[in-house]
Motif scaffolding. Structure first.
Motif, PDB file in Angstrom:
ATOM      1  N   ASP A 110      10.368  23.202  11.524  1.00 13.41           N
ATOM      2  CA  ASP A 110       9.110  22.376  12.229  1.00 13.41           C
ATOM      3  C   ASP A 110       9.027  21.291  11.133  1.00 13.41           C
ATOM      4  O   ASP A 110       8.461  19.927  11.592  1.00 13.41           O
ATOM      5  CB  ASP A 110       8.022  23.398  12.035  1.00 13.41           C
ATOM      6  N   ARG A 113      10.897  18.300  12.983  1.00 14.88           N
ATOM      7  CA  ARG A 113      10.891  18.366  14.338  1.00 14.88           C
ATOM      8  C   ARG A 113       9.254  17.501  13.407  1.00 14.88           C
ATOM      9  O   ARG A 113       9.102  16.448  14.765  1.00 14.88           O
ATOM     10  CB  ARG A 113      10.688  19.720  14.778  1.00 14.88           C
ATOM     11  N   THR A 114       8.539  17.070  12.582  1.00 15.55           N
ATOM     12  CA  THR A 114       7.541  17.132  12.869  1.00 15.55           C
ATOM     13  C   THR A 114       8.003  15.224  11.519  1.00 15.55           C
ATOM     14  O   THR A 114       7.061  14.485  11.762  1.00 15.55           O
ATOM     15  CB  THR A 114       6.498  17.218  11.826  1.00 15.55           C
ATOM     16  N   ARG A 117       8.764  13.141  14.884  1.00 12.45           N
ATOM     17  CA  ARG A 117       8.177  12.619  15.471  1.00 12.45           C
ATOM     18  C   ARG A 117       6.973  12.026  14.562  1.00 12.45           C
ATOM     19  O   ARG A 117       6.498  10.697  15.781  1.00 12.45           O
ATOM     20  CB  ARG A 117       6.967  14.060  16.272  1.00 12.45           C
ATOM     21  N   SER A 176      12.327  20.734  21.666  1.00 14.31           N
ATOM     22  CA  SER A 176      11.924  22.578  21.642  1.00 14.31           C
ATOM     23  C   SER A 176      12.947  23.630  22.555  1.00 14.31           C
ATOM     24  O   SER A 176      12.996  24.387  21.474  1.00 14.31           O
ATOM     25  CB  SER A 176      10.739  22.473  22.676  1.00 14.31           C
ATOM     26  N   VAL A 179      15.015  24.960  19.312  1.00 14.14           N
ATOM     27  CA  VAL A 179      14.648  25.645  18.086  1.00 14.14           C
ATOM     28  C   VAL A 179      15.289  26.061  17.614  1.00 14.14           C
ATOM     29  O   VAL A 179      14.947  26.228  16.282  1.00 14.14           O
ATOM     30  CB  VAL A 179      13.119  25.686  18.442  1.00 14.14           C
TER      31      VAL A 179
END
Length: 200
Positions: A110, A113-114, A117, A176, A179
């Protein structure tokens, strides 16, 4: 005349000490709970500073994550570049650069991925975002240098292909759909895509 640097003042030492405490606190909390489940108040308390002081160093959790992760990504790139230098095959050498970056990104999925972004959609004028984008540019330069080993790939084509490799890598890590994918699955996917765009 002395060439020594002037001594760092107390104020600068205090600022650096606070920054180090913030990085340590954010690193521990993000690793344990993920960026989405940590509050800025928790980070401030762990760093033993006020929330207002924390916002002098980073305005958002996203900026805090960039602050924490940029050093890890820069280290991953350095390791990958060194490995690529010792790898004769072009595709294997590109993957030698890609592997530690993917491993760094997947340490906490997580958070990884953050980070991507924030890097892509954040304010490019903000210093932490600029630093992240510079790491991407350095990664692309390292990949382009490897691609130039192939005499069929000209200088401009190497730069373009390096940008495509970067896009493939980041989209594969951020998707996604991936993941739950392992590091090896991500790397296999990235390798297949890169192999498809290189001269045969």
């Amino acid at each position: 005349m002395s060439l020594d640097s002037p001594p760092v003042g107390r104020r600068e030492r205090n600022k650096q000490a606070k920054l180090e405490r913030i990085i340590a606190a954010a690193s521990e909390l993000f690793a344990a709970h993920g960026v989405d489940d940590v509050t800025t108040q928790q980070i401030a308390e762990r760093a033993d500073i006020g929330t207002g002081t924390l916002f002098l160093y980073a305005k958002t959790k996203g900026e805090l994550l960039l602050l924490v992760q940029n050093a890890a990504y820069a280290d991953a790139l350095a390791r990958g570049t060194a490995a690529a230098d010792a790898t004769p095959d072009v595709l294997d050498a590109v993957m030698a650069i890609v592997r530690p970056v993917v491993e760094c990104n997947r340490t906490q999925i997580d958070n990884g991925r953050t980070y991507l972004r924030e890097m892509v959609f954040g304010d490019p004028e903000e210093p932490r975002h600029r630093e992240a984008l510079e790491i991407v540019a350095q990664t692309e330069e390292a990949v382009a240098a490897v691609l130039r080993r192939d005499t069929r790939i000209g200088g401009d084509d190497a730069v373009t292909l390096a940008r495509v490799v970067s896009a493939v890598q980041f989209l594969t890590m951020a998707a996604s759909l991936n993941v739950g994918a392992t590091i090896e699955e991500i790397l296999r996917d990235v390798r297949g895509q890169i192999a498809a765009i290189l001269p045969h």
